[in-house]
Design a protein around this motif. Structure first.
Motif: not given
Length: 286
Positions: A7, A11, A25, A126, A130
């Motif tokens: 992600c 997010s 991330r 988001c 995820a």
């Protein structure tokens, strides 16, 4: 080997959550006084909100081509299948850059198994996608199953949010100076949502107490099987209000699984301190 889920920092998932779900991330950038920072790595949301309250106007930029190239290549070289769930392409150029890198890498590595998904979501909208994908990956779901269910969550993710001060949206070019001034003068709280990945005004409400009540009402109007869902609330350094909204959701919607986290630097730089956002599905969860 299970599928790795990626992600980005838009997010708004904390380090603790990333670790818990084995999420990786990539960071957007935040620039303040000509100094560039990596969202969630070299600057914290609290630092950004303090600077904004002091009159600073942070600017943000997408995840870099190099970051994507390095990250994607490392997984491909390790024969690791992965899926990257990107912040909405309507809010950042991050998705387009990721797709460009995907095409470049697949030209040289046609058998590489990875995909880039535009969630058309932001913040914990988001983030919820995820987390769901990571749970599926951990349970042994296939690459295609994760994409199918992740896409379903993206298509049915609702965002309902309000900002504490219209001045921050004005600084980011979201509302006019006049609208910001009049709204602040009349204590008008805008209620906004996301349509096709874009921020869209929904209603104008006078008073902060009424706006939380209306957020719950909209959730009841739009949501399905709310008691079965994981609902998320993100906040711009205002945990007290986020917890108050969570209590209202528990009472009115029967939801027991509520995830609360702070809005990160990249999203917070536009929305400002005091923002409260609520995320849920308008269809039953899979």
């Amino acid at each position: 080997m299970s599928v790795q889920i990626l992600c980005d920092s838009a997010s708004d998932l904390s380090e603790e959550t990333l670790h818990k779900y084995n999420l990786e991330r990539v960071s957007l950038s935040v620039t303040i006084d000509n100094q560039e920072y990596e969202d969630g790595k070299t600057i914290t949301p609290k630092q950004v909100y303090k600077l904004m309250r002091d009159g600073k106007a942070p600017k943000t930029s997408q995840v870099s081509h190099k970051t994507f190239r390095d990250t994607f290549t490392s997984h491909v070289e390790n024969n690791q299948a992965f899926i990257y769930f990107s912040v909405s392409s309507e809010l950042s150029g991050t998705y387009q850059t990721a797709k460009m890198v995907e095409q470049e890498i697949k030209e040289d590595n046609p058998d590489a198994q990875f995909n880039v998904i535009d969630t058309k979501a932001a913040s914990l909208g988001c983030g919820l996608i995820a987390i769901k994908a990571a749970e599926l990956a951990r349970s042994g779901a296939s690459f295609d199953e994760i994409i199918e269910i992740g896409t379903y969550y993206a298509e049915h993710m609702e965002h309902i949010f309000t900002v504490d001060d219209l001045e921050y949206l004005h600084r980011g070019g979201r509302v006019s100076k006049t609208a910001a001034f009049v709204g602040s003068l009349l204590k008008i709280k805008p209620l906004l949502h996301v349509e096709d990945g874009k921020l869209v005004p929904l209603e104008k409400i006078r008073g902060s107490k009424k706006v939380l009540k209306r957020m719950v009402e909209v959730t009841q109007e739009r949501g399905q099987a709310l008691e079965q869902q994981r609902i998320a609330i993100s906040h711009g350094d205002d945990l007290e209000t986020a917890e108050k909204l969570a209590d209202m959701i528990r009472t009115e919607c029967g939801t027991t699984d509520i995830y609360i986290d702070m809005i990160g630097s990249a999203i917070g730089a536009h929305a400002g301190p005091g923002t409260i956002a609520l995320f849920f599905l308008n269809k039953s969860p899979k």
